[in-house]
Motif scaffolding. Structure first.
Motif, mmCIF file in Angstrom:
data_model
loop_
_atom_site.group_PDB
_atom_site.id
_atom_site.type_symbol
_atom_site.label_atom_id
_atom_site.label_comp_id
_atom_site.label_asym_id
_atom_site.label_seq_id
_atom_site.Cartn_x
_atom_site.Cartn_y
_atom_site.Cartn_z
ATOM 1 N N ASP A 232 91.730 -53.310 42.295
ATOM 2 C CA ASP A 232 91.144 -52.004 41.969
ATOM 3 C C ASP A 232 89.974 -51.760 42.925
ATOM 4 O O ASP A 232 88.839 -52.155 42.641
ATOM 5 C CB ASP A 232 90.671 -51.970 40.517
ATOM 6 C CG ASP A 232 90.130 -50.596 40.104
ATOM 7 O OD1 ASP A 232 90.024 -49.710 40.976
ATOM 8 O OD2 ASP A 232 89.810 -50.408 38.919
ATOM 9 N N HIS A 233 90.262 -51.129 44.048
ATOM 10 C CA HIS A 233 89.237 -50.985 45.082
ATOM 11 C C HIS A 233 88.156 -49.966 44.703
ATOM 12 O O HIS A 233 87.128 -49.880 45.367
ATOM 13 C CB HIS A 233 89.872 -50.593 46.420
ATOM 14 C CG HIS A 233 90.415 -49.192 46.447
ATOM 15 N ND1 HIS A 233 91.659 -48.885 45.928
ATOM 16 C CD2 HIS A 233 89.888 -48.030 46.918
ATOM 17 C CE1 HIS A 233 91.879 -47.578 46.093
ATOM 18 N NE2 HIS A 233 90.825 -47.049 46.678
ATOM 19 N N ARG A 234 88.386 -49.230 43.622
ATOM 20 C CA ARG A 234 87.408 -48.220 43.215
ATOM 21 C C ARG A 234 86.467 -48.700 42.113
ATOM 22 O O ARG A 234 85.541 -47.979 41.743
ATOM 23 C CB ARG A 234 88.130 -46.953 42.741
ATOM 24 C CG ARG A 234 88.876 -46.240 43.858
ATOM 25 C CD ARG A 234 89.514 -44.966 43.343
ATOM 26 N NE ARG A 234 90.191 -44.229 44.407
ATOM 27 C CZ ARG A 234 90.863 -43.105 44.231
ATOM 28 N NH1 ARG A 234 90.953 -42.575 43.011
ATOM 29 N NH2 ARG A 234 91.441 -42.487 45.246
ATOM 30 N N CYS A 235 86.701 -49.875 41.576
ATOM 31 C CA CYS A 235 85.829 -50.356 40.499
ATOM 32 C C CYS A 235 84.453 -50.708 41.072
ATOM 33 O O CYS A 235 84.289 -50.927 42.272
ATOM 34 C CB CYS A 235 86.442 -51.559 39.789
ATOM 35 S SG CYS A 235 86.446 -53.093 40.728
ATOM 36 N N SER A 236 83.471 -50.771 40.192
ATOM 37 C CA SER A 236 82.092 -51.006 40.644
ATOM 38 C C SER A 236 81.936 -52.370 41.325
ATOM 39 O O SER A 236 81.160 -52.515 42.272
ATOM 40 C CB SER A 236 81.124 -50.895 39.462
ATOM 41 O OG SER A 236 81.427 -51.862 38.465
ATOM 42 N N GLY A 237 82.707 -53.373 40.860
ATOM 43 C CA GLY A 237 82.631 -54.696 41.470
ATOM 44 C C GLY A 237 83.141 -54.691 42.902
ATOM 45 O O GLY A 237 82.529 -55.279 43.798
ATOM 46 N N SER A 238 84.267 -54.015 43.138
ATOM 47 C CA SER A 238 84.827 -53.934 44.488
ATOM 48 C C SER A 238 83.886 -53.192 45.429
ATOM 49 O O SER A 238 83.661 -53.614 46.573
ATOM 50 C CB SER A 238 86.185 -53.225 44.453
ATOM 51 O OG SER A 238 87.136 -53.996 43.740
ATOM 52 N N GLU A 239 83.338 -52.116 44.954
ATOM 53 C CA GLU A 239 82.408 -51.343 45.786
ATOM 54 C C GLU A 239 81.173 -52.166 46.124
ATOM 55 O O GLU A 239 80.658 -52.097 47.248
ATOM 56 C CB GLU A 239 82.014 -50.055 45.055
ATOM 57 C CG GLU A 239 83.160 -49.056 44.943
ATOM 58 C CD GLU A 239 82.779 -47.811 44.150
ATOM 59 O OE1 GLU A 239 81.700 -47.831 43.516
ATOM 60 O OE2 GLU A 239 83.558 -46.837 44.178
#
Length: 260
Positions: A232-239
């Motif tokens: 999930d590239h849009r989740c806060s962790g990925s960002e």
């Protein structure tokens, strides 16, 4: 070839999550990246979808001279990201290493014999300060320390800094701390703010500006054999990990300098 160990002797601080997602983010940024799984639990290997049957050579073979770095590395589903996986054999490595005179330099020797195929190497260390972690600290240029935002984490950081100082004096005078990254950050928790304030006041510029939030998608991703940046590239962790990678790149020599 830049070599960085991701280390903290305290478990559950997000070390492997940081290793997987930082490696993925660096590869996505155009850096040829190698991740070495030096933790007997092999979570970094599993988190990148590497099946047991595909682990023909491992970090155990690397330490004991049974295979070289290039021979042990295998491609992952992430372009520009390779991994040297861990197997269960690694669980007995620290006992076996005691018999070798060069027991602290086995990984460094493997690097010295390898070609500069990658721009950067990240090493996921076990949650201890035993011979596996010492091998990593002797072999690398610097370390990144994931630090969970809780009181006992500060005590563990002090112990790790003492170990780094001893390694510098005895084995690797060039070893430095590339940065400390605050993980499992929750602004709703007053303790988080207090830990952040204490760490930044003590270590100043060593602490990355980027913090890694508590995020359920980061926890879910390994069960699917994927980095969170793919899951999930849009989740806060990925960002947050993409932002951390950009910040790390700003602290590293340019790729052009490495090739020169």
């Amino acid at each position: 070839m830049i070599r960085i160990a991701i280390a903290n002797q305290k478990g559950g601080v997000g070390k492997t999550t940081t290793a997987i997602n930082m490696a993925t983010a660096m590869a996505a940024s155009g850096w040829k990246c190698l991740l070495i799984d030096l933790d007997p639990q092999g979570n970094a290997s599993t988190g990148l979808g590497v099946k047991q049957a595909d682990r023909v050579h491992s970090s155990y073979d690397l330490l004991f001279g049974e295979a070289g770095i290039e021979e042990s590395a295998i491609a992952t589903i992430i372009p520009e990201l390779d991994i040297i996986p861990a197997t269960v054999d690694l669980s007995g490595a620290e006992v076996e290493l005691v018999e070798f005179e060069d027991r602290t330099h086995r990984l460094k020797t493997a690097f010295d014999d390898a070609a500069d195929k990658w721009d950067i190497v990240l090493i996921d260390c076990p949650p201890s300060l035993g011979l596996l972690t010492i091998n990593a600290l002797v072999a690398v240029d610097s370390i990144i320390v994931p630090l969970q935002c809780e009181f006992f984490a500060l005590e563990g950081l002090s112990q790790l800094l003492q170990t780094v100082e001893r390694i510098q004096k005895r084995f690797n005078p060039d070893l430095s701390i590339r940065g400390v990254v605050l993980t499992m950050y929750d602004r709703r928790n007053r303790l988080t703010d207090q830990v952040e304030e204490d760490v930044r006041s003590c270590l100043s510029g060593l602490v990355f500006d980027t913090v890694i939030p508590r995020n359920v998608r980061l926890s879910e991703a390994p069960s699917h054999g994927l980095p969170a940046l793919v899951y999930d590239h849009r989740c806060s962790g990925s960002e947050a990990y993409m932002a951390l990678a950009r910040e790390l790149i700003g602290r590293l020599p340019a790729k052009e300098e490495l090739a020169a």
